[in-house]
Design a protein around this motif. Sequence first.
Motif, PDB file in Angstrom:
ATOM      1  N   LEU A 325     -12.639   4.773  -2.925  1.00 41.35           N
ATOM      2  CA  LEU A 325     -11.228   4.437  -3.069  1.00 41.35           C
ATOM      3  C   LEU A 325     -10.970   3.421  -4.170  1.00 41.35           C
ATOM      4  O   LEU A 325      -9.826   3.242  -4.592  1.00 41.35           O
ATOM      5  CB  LEU A 325     -10.673   3.885  -1.748  1.00 41.35           C
ATOM      6  N   GLY A 326     -12.031   2.770  -4.636  1.00 39.88           N
ATOM      7  CA  GLY A 326     -11.868   1.762  -5.673  1.00 39.88           C
ATOM      8  C   GLY A 326     -11.931   0.357  -5.108  1.00 39.88           C
ATOM      9  O   GLY A 326     -12.026   0.150  -3.894  1.00 39.88           O
ATOM     10  N   TRP A 327     -11.867  -0.604  -5.996  1.00 40.81           N
ATOM     11  CA  TRP A 327     -11.866  -2.016  -5.610  1.00 40.81           C
ATOM     12  C   TRP A 327     -10.510  -2.652  -5.899  1.00 40.81           C
ATOM     13  O   TRP A 327      -9.927  -3.307  -5.047  1.00 40.81           O
ATOM     14  CB  TRP A 327     -12.973  -2.774  -6.364  1.00 40.81           C
ATOM     15  N   VAL A 328      -9.984  -2.446  -7.098  1.00 44.91           N
ATOM     16  CA  VAL A 328      -8.684  -3.018  -7.455  1.00 44.91           C
ATOM     17  C   VAL A 328      -7.550  -2.089  -7.021  1.00 44.91           C
ATOM     18  O   VAL A 328      -6.474  -2.558  -6.629  1.00 44.91           O
ATOM     19  CB  VAL A 328      -8.611  -3.277  -8.975  1.00 44.91           C
ATOM     20  N   THR A 329      -7.783  -0.790  -7.058  1.00 44.54           N
ATOM     21  CA  THR A 329      -6.730   0.167  -6.688  1.00 44.54           C
ATOM     22  C   THR A 329      -6.199  -0.088  -5.280  1.00 44.54           C
ATOM     23  O   THR A 329      -4.970  -0.118  -5.082  1.00 44.54           O
ATOM     24  CB  THR A 329      -7.245   1.611  -6.828  1.00 44.54           C
ATOM     25  N   PRO A 330      -7.042  -0.281  -4.245  1.00 38.10           N
ATOM     26  CA  PRO A 330      -6.485  -0.613  -2.927  1.00 38.10           C
ATOM     27  C   PRO A 330      -5.718  -1.937  -2.919  1.00 38.10           C
ATOM     28  O   PRO A 330      -4.756  -2.087  -2.156  1.00 38.10           O
ATOM     29  CB  PRO A 330      -7.734  -0.683  -2.031  1.00 38.10           C
ATOM     30  N   LEU A 331      -6.118  -2.892  -3.778  1.00 36.91           N
ATOM     31  CA  LEU A 331      -5.388  -4.157  -3.852  1.00 36.91           C
ATOM     32  C   LEU A 331      -3.993  -3.946  -4.424  1.00 36.91           C
ATOM     33  O   LEU A 331      -3.038  -4.640  -4.044  1.00 36.91           O
ATOM     34  CB  LEU A 331      -6.164  -5.165  -4.696  1.00 36.91           C
ATOM     35  N   LEU A 332      -3.857  -2.985  -5.342  1.00 38.15           N
ATOM     36  CA  LEU A 332      -2.525  -2.641  -5.843  1.00 38.15           C
ATOM     37  C   LEU A 332      -1.649  -2.117  -4.711  1.00 38.15           C
ATOM     38  O   LEU A 332      -0.445  -2.417  -4.650  1.00 38.15           O
ATOM     39  CB  LEU A 332      -2.632  -1.590  -6.945  1.00 38.15           C
ATOM     40  N   ALA A 333      -2.251  -1.342  -3.802  1.00 40.00           N
ATOM     41  CA  ALA A 333      -1.491  -0.844  -2.652  1.00 40.00           C
ATOM     42  C   ALA A 333      -1.038  -1.995  -1.766  1.00 40.00           C
ATOM     43  O   ALA A 333       0.098  -2.001  -1.263  1.00 40.00           O
ATOM     44  CB  ALA A 333      -2.346   0.142  -1.861  1.00 40.00           C
ATOM     45  N   VAL A 334      -1.903  -2.993  -1.571  1.00 42.90           N
ATOM     46  CA  VAL A 334      -1.534  -4.173  -0.781  1.00 42.90           C
ATOM     47  C   VAL A 334      -0.377  -4.912  -1.451  1.00 42.90           C
ATOM     48  O   VAL A 334       0.575  -5.355  -0.787  1.00 42.90           O
ATOM     49  CB  VAL A 334      -2.754  -5.097  -0.608  1.00 42.90           C
ATOM     50  N   PHE A 335      -0.438  -5.052  -2.779  1.00 46.53           N
ATOM     51  CA  PHE A 335       0.639  -5.699  -3.524  1.00 46.53           C
ATOM     52  C   PHE A 335       1.954  -4.953  -3.329  1.00 46.53           C
ATOM     53  O   PHE A 335       3.014  -5.568  -3.130  1.00 46.53           O
ATOM     54  CB  PHE A 335       0.268  -5.766  -5.008  1.00 46.53           C
ATOM     55  N   ALA A 336       1.896  -3.622  -3.379  1.00 45.12           N
ATOM     56  CA  ALA A 336       3.112  -2.827  -3.192  1.00 45.12           C
ATOM     57  C   ALA A 336       3.694  -3.043  -1.807  1.00 45.12           C
ATOM     58  O   ALA A 336       4.916  -3.206  -1.647  1.00 45.12           O
ATOM     59  CB  ALA A 336       2.803  -1.342  -3.414  1.00 45.12           C
ATOM     60  N   LEU A 337       2.855  -3.069  -0.785  1.00 43.39           N
ATOM     61  CA  LEU A 337       3.332  -3.281   0.581  1.00 43.39           C
ATOM     62  C   LEU A 337       3.942  -4.670   0.731  1.00 43.39           C
ATOM     63  O   LEU A 337       4.927  -4.855   1.462  1.00 43.39           O
ATOM     64  CB  LEU A 337       2.191  -3.073   1.571  1.00 43.39           C
ATOM     65  N   SER A 458      -1.788   6.984  -3.775  1.00 45.80           N
ATOM     66  CA  SER A 458      -1.081   7.207  -5.046  1.00 45.80           C
ATOM     67  C   SER A 458       0.383   6.764  -4.944  1.00 45.80           C
ATOM     68  O   SER A 458       0.944   6.227  -5.908  1.00 45.80           O
ATOM     69  CB  SER A 458      -1.168   8.688  -5.442  1.00 45.80           C
ATOM     70  N   VAL A 459       1.008   6.997  -3.789  1.00 49.19           N
ATOM     71  CA  VAL A 459       2.390   6.558  -3.604  1.00 49.19           C
ATOM     72  C   VAL A 459       2.479   5.039  -3.666  1.00 49.19           C
ATOM     73  O   VAL A 459       3.346   4.468  -4.350  1.00 49.19           O
ATOM     74  CB  VAL A 459       2.941   7.078  -2.262  1.00 49.19           C
ATOM     75  N   LEU A 460       1.579   4.360  -2.968  1.00 50.46           N
ATOM     76  CA  LEU A 460       1.612   2.892  -2.945  1.00 50.46           C
ATOM     77  C   LEU A 460       1.322   2.308  -4.317  1.00 50.46           C
ATOM     78  O   LEU A 460       1.944   1.319  -4.731  1.00 50.46           O
ATOM     79  CB  LEU A 460       0.613   2.376  -1.908  1.00 50.46           C
ATOM     80  N   VAL A 461       0.387   2.905  -5.057  1.00 53.97           N
ATOM     81  CA  VAL A 461       0.078   2.405  -6.405  1.00 53.97           C
ATOM     82  C   VAL A 461       1.254   2.630  -7.344  1.00 53.97           C
ATOM     83  O   VAL A 461       1.543   1.783  -8.212  1.00 53.97           O
ATOM     84  CB  VAL A 461      -1.203   3.068  -6.938  1.00 53.97           C
ATOM     85  N   PHE A 463       4.364   2.500  -6.526  1.00 53.93           N
ATOM     86  CA  PHE A 463       5.313   1.427  -6.233  1.00 53.93           C
ATOM     87  C   PHE A 463       4.793   0.079  -6.719  1.00 53.93           C
ATOM     88  O   PHE A 463       5.584  -0.778  -7.137  1.00 53.93           O
ATOM     89  CB  PHE A 463       5.623   1.389  -4.742  1.00 53.93           C
ATOM     90  N   ALA A 464       3.480  -0.112  -6.679  1.00 52.05           N
ATOM     91  CA  ALA A 464       2.920  -1.352  -7.229  1.00 52.05           C
ATOM     92  C   ALA A 464       3.215  -1.446  -8.725  1.00 52.05           C
ATOM     93  O   ALA A 464       3.602  -2.511  -9.236  1.00 52.05           O
ATOM     94  CB  ALA A 464       1.419  -1.401  -6.973  1.00 52.05           C
ATOM     95  N   ALA A 465       3.051  -0.340  -9.440  1.00 48.31           N
ATOM     96  CA  ALA A 465       3.346  -0.336 -10.873  1.00 48.31           C
ATOM     97  C   ALA A 465       4.832  -0.578 -11.116  1.00 48.31           C
ATOM     98  O   ALA A 465       5.211  -1.298 -12.055  1.00 48.31           O
ATOM     99  CB  ALA A 465       2.921   1.003 -11.480  1.00 48.31           C
ATOM    100  N   ALA A 466       5.683  -0.004 -10.278  1.00 47.06           N
ATOM    101  CA  ALA A 466       7.122  -0.201 -10.438  1.00 47.06           C
ATOM    102  C   ALA A 466       7.513  -1.650 -10.179  1.00 47.06           C
ATOM    103  O   ALA A 466       8.336  -2.224 -10.913  1.00 47.06           O
ATOM    104  CB  ALA A 466       7.875   0.734  -9.494  1.00 47.06           C
ATOM    105  N   HIS A 467       6.920  -2.254  -9.150  1.00 45.56           N
ATOM    106  CA  HIS A 467       7.227  -3.658  -8.855  1.00 45.56           C
ATOM    107  C   HIS A 467       6.738  -4.569  -9.978  1.00 45.56           C
ATOM    108  O   HIS A 467       7.441  -5.506 -10.387  1.00 45.56           O
ATOM    109  CB  HIS A 467       6.598  -4.064  -7.532  1.00 45.56           C
ATOM    110  N   ALA A 468       5.525  -4.298 -10.474  1.00 45.56           N
ATOM    111  CA  ALA A 468       5.012  -5.111 -11.578  1.00 45.56           C
ATOM    112  C   ALA A 468       5.899  -4.945 -12.815  1.00 45.56           C
ATOM    113  O   ALA A 468       6.202  -5.922 -13.520  1.00 45.56           O
ATOM    114  CB  ALA A 468       3.572  -4.715 -11.895  1.00 45.56           C
ATOM    115  N   GLY A 469       6.327  -3.730 -13.078  1.00 37.86           N
ATOM    116  CA  GLY A 469       7.213  -3.485 -14.206  1.00 37.86           C
ATOM    117  C   GLY A 469       8.568  -4.145 -14.021  1.00 37.86           C
ATOM    118  O   GLY A 469       9.157  -4.664 -14.977  1.00 37.86           O
TER     119      GLY A 469
END
Length: 630
Positions: A325-337, A458-461, A463-469
């Motif tokens: 699942l990755g190391w940073v990718t799941p953290l992006l999902a946590v950020f989105a949540l 993929s959905v959570l990531v 949203f993480a990209a959208a929030h960061a943007g």
Amino acid sequence: MSPRMRWALHPLALGVSFLLSAFHTWPLVSQMKGYVLGGREDVYMNMWHLWWMRQSVWVQPQNPFYAPLLHWPLGAELYWHTLSPAKTLWGVVLLPWIPVETAYNVVMFGAFVLTGYTSWLLLRYLLERAGHGPWLAAAAALAGACVFNFSRYHLAHASAHLNLSALEGLPLYLYFFFRWLDEGKRRWLVGLAVSALYVLLCDYYYLVYIALFSLLWVVAERWKRGPLLALDTWKDPLMRRAAVAGLAAGLACVPPIVPLLLHAFPAPLQIHHGDSDYFTDLYAFFIPDTRSAWMTSLPETARAFAMDVVRTKMATNAEESGTFLGWVTPLLAVFALWRGVPEGRRWLGLGLGFAVLSMGTVLNVGLEDRLSPVVLLFFIGLVVALVPSWRERVWRRDVVLFLALAVWLSWSEPLTAFGQPLKVQIPMPYVVFKHVVPLFSRGGMPVRFILLTFLSLSVLVAFAAAHAGALASRRDARLGVAVALAVALVPNVEYRGLAMLMPEVPRLPPVFEEIRQAPMPVAVLTDNVLGQWEQIFHGKPVSFARLSRLPVREQGLVDSRLIRAAEGMRSAFTPVTAEERAEMRRFLKEHHFRWYVTHYFHPVRHRFIEEELGGELVHRDGYVTVYRFP
């Protein structure tokens, strides 16, 4: 954004998906002819599928799900088989113009390009529905699309499984599904039904996946609005639209499902995979698989674990170990949540739930399935601590501290039974799931549920990209789009694999031209899927058939001594009686077997073919050995 600009985003998304797909599948686009992606036995079977679909649909129209030229003279049924008509029908269009290996490479590469586009389409809609601007939504959707399209699941299965690599239908179905639930327009219902049929014609189990996902989504949505079994449930517009969606998808899928049901009894034999052969180890979520680009830089213990997963748990099928699942990718999902995602807890719950299902019938941690009960206590404590915070948004710190203390005491003082450390197998939900959900008790593969975890991720990531943007957009809108695009680098780096294996397609010796030109009736005895693939070139019936599940009617032929000997089964080379010898030679003559083509030379088999079957060696090289029968 003007309508013209909105439409311009679609070819742009396709172009970006093309470039990223070329990067992740390299050197595929540079070796389209003379080489074939993966080179596994399933790949040669799929090349034969492309040829067979052209033969049965265009050259000599007939039922494509019955191949009279395989398992000769009986013929092979392809109903419960990974024929994947939505992909192999491309053979009708491509094979007149390009070699079969090029056609296969094109179809496989196209699956990546289309999956990238359809996932982007779904995620862009979800982001715009949540209120993000069109440019930011388009950029952030790309980050999520990379998670799904270039997941280790997709890249690993690309080495062997055309049907499982055809992911483009899943996000397309969900795009129409959500739009139908939200808007109720007829065109979305039609798109939903057609995409459900497309998913079915790619892989049967993927239809079950989207049906299960849809059911869970609707149940969760209804539960949020009120009791599921309340009297007014069917008055809810959501439930009515969901019922219409299920009916439309079901009706669209009736034509291919009916012959499946007609050939479901007696149940085909699971000759390759059982119902729970392959499963995910807990560590495998966070340790890359053997084909990951990270394998070269991992610590020795992690590399050894990845190799052991394939060797001891996956029975050498490396493509089933793509669960990283990755190391940073799941953290992006946590950020989105943390920042907020519409139905975020639902996406998280679905992702975690399918990850748990992917772990099979019992819990495996570090390649061990007999564990201390402390592990079970830990997970029970985790559930007890998280459920109140999930439902009531209240974090029970006292409960967490008490359970942490209990687990720590149990760990420091091992639990024992009769003076020995206690080890138990911890059952997982899949052990019940496979008997409740239709078809999974007949060859379901729990490890593949990780695909739906990647979908939720993929959905959570996205949203993480959208929030960061959005945070960066406070200074400059263009900077926000750039930041959202930069987030896409994370999954592209974490999921990147080693160069794709592109073995050269075998060059057939001149003896195959002699077989091709021989007047009918002529048949070829052969030993494996390469002999089936060679039928593309010589066009003669062959004794072999590579089937996902073996119909019971064909078992007698497969178990006969002659076929077992041809396929190199050791049990076939015991002493032969005069009656057996006469019967095997009579069978060869009666069914016009003139050649035996084997891809593995062994002295015992050589003597058997010459002495017992009367074969004459006519060709031998590093690829093939050919005998001729009188």
